[in-house]
Design an enzyme around this catalytic site. Structure first.
Site, mmCIF file in Angstrom:
data_model
loop_
_atom_site.group_PDB
_atom_site.id
_atom_site.type_symbol
_atom_site.label_atom_id
_atom_site.label_comp_id
_atom_site.label_asym_id
_atom_site.label_seq_id
_atom_site.Cartn_x
_atom_site.Cartn_y
_atom_site.Cartn_z
ATOM 1 N N ARG A 1 0.933 -1.163 -0.013
ATOM 2 C CA ARG A 1 -0.103 0.124 0.304
ATOM 3 C C ARG A 1 0.775 1.163 -0.172
ATOM 4 O O ARG A 1 0.667 2.129 0.860
ATOM 5 C CB ARG A 1 -0.855 0.120 1.391
ATOM 6 C CG ARG A 1 -2.105 0.774 0.853
ATOM 7 C CD ARG A 1 -3.192 0.612 1.682
ATOM 8 N NE ARG A 1 -4.485 1.187 1.424
ATOM 9 C CZ ARG A 1 -5.822 0.844 2.093
ATOM 10 N NH1 ARG A 1 -5.662 0.219 3.171
ATOM 11 N NH2 ARG A 1 -6.627 1.470 1.758
ATOM 12 N N GLU B 1 -3.517 4.608 -0.783
ATOM 13 C CA GLU B 1 -2.226 4.677 -0.271
ATOM 14 C C GLU B 1 -2.137 5.456 0.919
ATOM 15 O O GLU B 1 -1.302 5.316 1.822
ATOM 16 C CB GLU B 1 -1.227 4.087 -0.927
ATOM 17 C CG GLU B 1 -1.432 3.167 -1.914
ATOM 18 C CD GLU B 1 -0.499 3.227 -3.129
ATOM 19 O OE1 GLU B 1 -0.296 4.234 -3.708
ATOM 20 O OE2 GLU B 1 0.081 2.207 -3.253
HETATM 21 N N1 MCN Z 1 -11.275 8.081 -5.197
HETATM 22 C C1 MCN Z 1 -12.206 9.117 -5.152
HETATM 23 N N2 MCN Z 1 -11.894 10.152 -5.366
HETATM 24 C C2 MCN Z 1 -10.593 10.428 -5.356
HETATM 25 C C3 MCN Z 1 -9.679 9.236 -5.524
HETATM 26 C C4 MCN Z 1 -9.822 7.974 -5.176
HETATM 27 O O1 MCN Z 1 -13.383 8.714 -5.162
HETATM 28 N N3 MCN Z 1 -9.931 11.731 -5.362
HETATM 29 C C5 MCN Z 1 -11.854 6.427 -5.223
HETATM 30 C C6 MCN Z 1 -11.448 5.749 -6.714
HETATM 31 O O2 MCN Z 1 -12.137 5.963 -7.535
HETATM 32 C C7 MCN Z 1 -11.330 4.198 -5.906
HETATM 33 C C8 MCN Z 1 -10.805 4.510 -4.646
HETATM 34 O O3 MCN Z 1 -11.113 5.655 -4.119
HETATM 35 O O4 MCN Z 1 -12.642 3.643 -6.082
HETATM 36 C C9 MCN Z 1 -9.195 4.320 -4.549
HETATM 37 O O5 MCN Z 1 -8.659 4.792 -5.702
HETATM 38 P P1 MCN Z 1 -7.103 5.285 -6.137
HETATM 39 O O6 MCN Z 1 -6.695 6.268 -5.227
HETATM 40 O O7 MCN Z 1 -6.947 5.683 -7.566
HETATM 41 O O8 MCN Z 1 -6.396 4.018 -5.984
HETATM 42 P P2 MCN Z 1 -6.516 2.424 -6.707
HETATM 43 O O9 MCN Z 1 -8.038 2.404 -7.079
HETATM 44 O O10 MCN Z 1 -5.562 2.504 -7.819
HETATM 45 O O11 MCN Z 1 -6.152 1.649 -5.749
HETATM 46 C C10 MCN Z 1 -4.977 1.156 -5.252
HETATM 47 C C11 MCN Z 1 -4.781 1.445 -3.749
HETATM 48 C C12 MCN Z 1 -3.374 0.490 -3.519
HETATM 49 S S1 MCN Z 1 -2.029 0.670 -4.459
HETATM 50 C C13 MCN Z 1 -3.654 -0.421 -2.479
HETATM 51 S S2 MCN Z 1 -2.281 -1.354 -2.129
HETATM 52 C C14 MCN Z 1 -4.570 -0.602 -1.883
HETATM 53 C C15 MCN Z 1 -5.680 0.460 -1.747
HETATM 54 O O12 MCN Z 1 -5.973 1.222 -3.076
HETATM 55 N N4 MCN Z 1 -5.186 -1.763 -1.768
HETATM 56 C C16 MCN Z 1 -6.433 -2.101 -1.539
HETATM 57 N N5 MCN Z 1 -6.927 0.416 -1.217
HETATM 58 C C17 MCN Z 1 -7.370 -1.032 -1.070
HETATM 59 N N6 MCN Z 1 -8.685 -0.985 -0.477
HETATM 60 C C18 MCN Z 1 -8.953 -2.321 -0.470
HETATM 61 N N7 MCN Z 1 -10.361 -2.612 0.020
HETATM 62 N N8 MCN Z 1 -8.323 -3.297 -0.969
HETATM 63 C C19 MCN Z 1 -7.202 -3.266 -1.208
HETATM 64 O O13 MCN Z 1 -6.591 -4.283 -1.683
HETATM 65 CU CU1 CUN Z 2 1.836 -0.231 -3.360
HETATM 66 S S1 CUN Z 2 0.906 -1.706 -2.755
HETATM 67 MO MO1 CUN Z 2 -0.520 -1.118 -4.135
HETATM 68 O O1 CUN Z 2 0.671 -0.404 -5.008
HETATM 69 O O2 CUN Z 2 -0.901 -2.427 -4.890
#
Ligand code: MCN
Ligand code: CUN
Length: 786
Positions: A368, A738
């Protein structure tokens, strides 16, 4: 004429997660739920030794067990050129051991049987002849000249040193230190921890002998990238490989690497001609799959006597385990650690890093965290607090004095990252106000006078997410761009196909909201599809909080592309020129005559039924997004703790988290992400540790030794938000998944150290178990009285 329409639940709406319906009902479809006709089961035999020569494997007793179909060894894999596979860091990793075993838990052989139980039972009947070698369990020992070489398989490898890497301007930084009034240093270790998702890793590999088609159901955060890697490793044509990632029960970085189990199961299915299922158990997951961190760091901060920061220098030693398998963009040897100057206007910065092989599981996946920003954020936020103490300054004040200011953005850091936007002061002010900082400091004085150990800790982190612009970012040469494909059906409902892979983040909800915001179709009318390489556009997947910054941007852009076509159709239907059409929330109307209007639904119907002569039918599009820059979410976390001086037990009294991730698509989901991250950050700070005894036995191979915070220990979180949009993202959003894991460990630790400050304690390495805190108190007392 358009009648009153319901408000569109696009950006900013806390729409309930559509995926939860099936999860709550127990109707999710995880890899282990996949059952195929004729399917066999695979179990993996793992090395009990951390380091040993492999003399031979006798599988005859296992072969003879009724129900066993095959025993796969490294020798067999080698015949097919599959005993080794490439890692994400241009190293190689053993799929099944042939020459030596290099960590406890390494894959040695696999049994394929009619049932999972028979496969497991047969493991005990495999006789392996090992000659134990000296295990290396620290990178310091690994680099000593008399240390045995771990990677004897690599001809050019004469020692255990993997890389030396530097970033920043060494000369300028050294100069800053020469003229500094004050230099503050910190030696700290960010221990090895593990993402430990609820669902372990696994796959069902189904290679058809008739067609040569390989369908692999697997726990993958990056199905497209994995398909390409499979094609390259196995030499299979890419169109013959289909990766399906069904529902995933948490990834947290654990499901980014390609693990030997996937490769063995696929090879076995190919050789046997039947589907093969492999599902890890908890211990296998904890001892053999991608760990995180394991960074030994030395940091120094140069300051003027008035508190102005003038330079930062970090040297670190990374314990990479037996195979260098870090997930990171190729250009960055230690990921995005270069962001170590954090939220501060630091004119110079230099980082020097070395990596070493040890007899431990490979990994270096970020748990994460965007490619090592967690370690960087921890370093600077701990260092700043110690600097405040040494200058006799309040840690909040010293931070404020050195923050990159609001009007300095876009800001180029000393290591070359261009921060897109920020208002660090605002986030900190809100956090301080919410926690009642000044009053807490007053109370702390009182408590200290009464002999109590109260502490307040802060962390003002800057994250770096959205990898990445193709100029600097690639994984094994693959560009880190992502696609989105959108089709509007005749009735005005839609399907959106995305390249990224939800593991619990709620993409099926939030990505529909992005389209809703651009096209005015309600999110429940938009189906979001992902996790099937045959049916979704290419992209590098979900990690490093890149889904929103990259695929989310692609989604907004494809919706805008579709909207342009819809505008043409609306102009035709309303018999005006395109330039006379206005758009608002799903309604196209004639400028100056708002009564003359068509809804997106009417336009969609016309796209298939009533078009201008010569116009192409349909309403759909695809967009691949190459981000112009990363996004830099940030925030301030504030923690108040009380430490029991008799036992070292510490309790979080308050935890305030103010996050800024730009425009929030779904505020409820964002808060859920932050709650999850703060809990994991707490686990890392307080209790989680994958460690090894001197023989290389992994301590932390189960949930009795490797602790997850339960509802009982988890602090209560109080959240706050500021909104500083990303200037280059189409909807102004930054990633957030993260942030809380990146920013919070330093806040918890800073709070405990702050509590112990009257005793003169300046550092305790994570995890801050009560035993360690107690020992630090005893040691400080002994020093004081001697
Ligand atoms: N979001 C939003 N508004 C924003 C940013 C994000 O509403 N300004 C929402 C997004 O649309 C998405 C969620 O929040 O539904 C997370 O978005 P984002 O920050 O883009 O991250 P990712 O979707 O790429 O998720 C990856 C990140 C990582 S790298 C890890 S590790 C992690 C995490 O997310 N693993 C998770 N959160 C997790 N949450 C769950 N439940 N399970 C995991 O394995
Ligand atoms: Cu860095 S753990 Mo997340 O990037 O899948």
């Amino acid at each position: 004429m358009v009648t009153e329409r319901e408000e569109i639940r696009g950006l900013g709406h806390s729409v309930k997660r559509v995926e939860d319906d099936r999860f709550i009902r127990g109707a999710g479809n995880y890899v282990d739920d996949v059952v195929l006709p004729g399917m066999l089961h695979m179990a993996i035999l793992r090395s009990p030794y951390a380091h040993a020569t492999l003399n031979g494997i006798d599988a005859s007793r296992a072969q003879a067990l009724p129900g066993v179909v095959a025993v796969v060894t490294g020798e067999l894999m080698a015949q097919h050129n599959l005993a080794w596979m490439p890692t994400l860091s241009y190293d190689t990793q053993a799929v099944l051991a042939t020459d030596k075993v290099r960590f406890q838990g390494q894959e040695v052989a696999a049994v394929i049987a009619e049932t999972a139980y028979i496969a497991k039972d047969a493991l005990e009947l495999i006789d392996v002849d090992y000659d134990p070698l000296e295990p290396i369990v620290t990178p310091q020992r690994a680099l000593e000249s008399d240390a045995p070489v771990i990677r004897t398989d690599k001809e050019e490898q004469k020692d255990n040193h993997i890389y030396h890497w530097e970033t920043g301007d060494k000369e300028a930084t050294d100069k800053a230190f020469e003229v500094a009034d004050k230099v503050v240093s910190l030696d700290t270790f960010y221990p090895r921890c593990h993402p430990s998702p609820l669902e372990t890793c696994g796959c069902v590999a189904d290679v058809s002998p008739a067609t040569g088609q390989a369908t692999i159901y697997m726990t993958s955060q990056a199905p497209h990238a994995h398909r390409t890697v499979f094609a390259l490793v196995a030499g299979l044509p890419e169109e013959k490989i289909r990766i399906i990632s069904p529902d995933i029960g948490g990834g947290f970085g654990n499901k980014v690497p390609v693990y030997p189990g996937y490769v063995i199961a696929t090879a076995a299915s190919l050789l046997i001609g039947r589907p093969v299922k492999w599902i890890e158990d908890r211990t296998e997951n904890l001892i053999s799959t991608g760990f995180a961190r394991d960074f030994h760091m030395h940091g120094e901060l140069a300051l003027k006597s008035d508190g102005t920061m003038t330079g930062l220098r970090v040297s670190l030693l990374a314990d990479e385990g037996a195979f260098h398998a870090d997930a990171q963009p190729s250009k960055f040897k230690i990921g995005l650690f270069g962001i170590v100057s954090g939220s501060y206007d630091l004119p110079t910065c230099h980082v020097s890093a070395d990596g070493a092989y040890t007899n431990k599981a490979p990994g270096g996946v970020a748990y994460r965290c965007s490619f090592r920003v967690t370690e960087a954020s921890y370093m600077i936020e701990r260092l700043v607090q110690n600097a405040a103490y040494e200058l006799d300054r309040d840690p909040a004040d010293l931070r404020k004095q050195n923050f990159i200011e609001k009007d300095q953005f876009p800001y180029e850091s000393a290591t070359g990252f261009v921060y897109d936007s920020g208002d660090y002061q605002a986030a900190m002010d809100l956090a301080l106000e919410k926690i009642g900082y000044d009053q807490l400091r007053e109370e702390q004085k009182q408590q200290r006078d009464d002999g109590k150990l109260w502490g307040v800790g802060l962390a003002s982190f800057t994250e770096i997410v959205g990898a990445g612009p193709h100029k600097d970012y690639d994984l094994l040469g693959l560009r880190m761009n992502d696609g989105a494909e959108l089709r509007i059906h005749p009735t005005g409902k839609a399907i959106l196909k995305i390249s990224v892979q939800t593991q619990g983040q709620g993409h099926e909800t939030t990505f529909a909201q992005i389209v809703a915001g651009e096209l005015g179709i309600q999110p429940e009318d938009i189906k979001v599809m992902h996790g099937d390489t045959d049916n979704t556009p290419y992209g590098l997947g979900t990690y490093a909080s890149r889904s929103t910054p990259v695929s989310g941007a692609a989604t907004a852009m494809v919706a805008r592309r579709v909207r342009e076509k819809a505008r043409q159709i609306a102009a035709h239907l309303l018999e005006v020129s395109e330039a006379d059409i206005e758009y608002d929330e799903g309604v196209f109307s004639v400028k100056g005559a708002p009564d003359k209007a068509k809804t997106i639904q009417e336009v969609a119907f016309a796209a298939y039924t009533d078009l201008l002569e010569g116009m192409e039918a349909g309403l759909e599009g695809v967009y691949y997004y190459d981000p112009p820059n990363l996004t830099f979410p940030f925030g301030t976390y504030a923690v108040a703790v009380e430490v029991d001086p008799e036992t070292g037990v510490w309790e979080v009294k308050r935890m305030v988290a103010v996050d800024d991730c730009g425009v929030r698509i779904n505020p409820m989901i964002v808060e859920g992400q932050i709650h999850g991250g703060l809990t994991e950050g707490y686990g890392i700070a307080a209790m989680q540790l994958i460690t090894f005894d001197e023989s290389g036995n992994c301590i932390g191979s189960n949930f009795v030794d490797y602790l997850l915070p339960t509802a009982w220990e988890t602090p209560k979180f109080e959240l706050g938000e500021t909104v500083t949009p990303s200037p280059h993202h189409p909807i102004g959003a930054k990633g957030v998944g993260e942030s809380a894991t990146v920013g919070s460990p330093a806040a918890y630790v800073n709070a405990v150290i702050d509590a112990l400050r009257p005793l003169g304690v300046t550092n305790v390495d994570m995890p801050l178990t009560s035993a360690k805190v107690w020992a630090a108190i005893q040691e400080a007392k002994a020093t004081a009285s001697s």
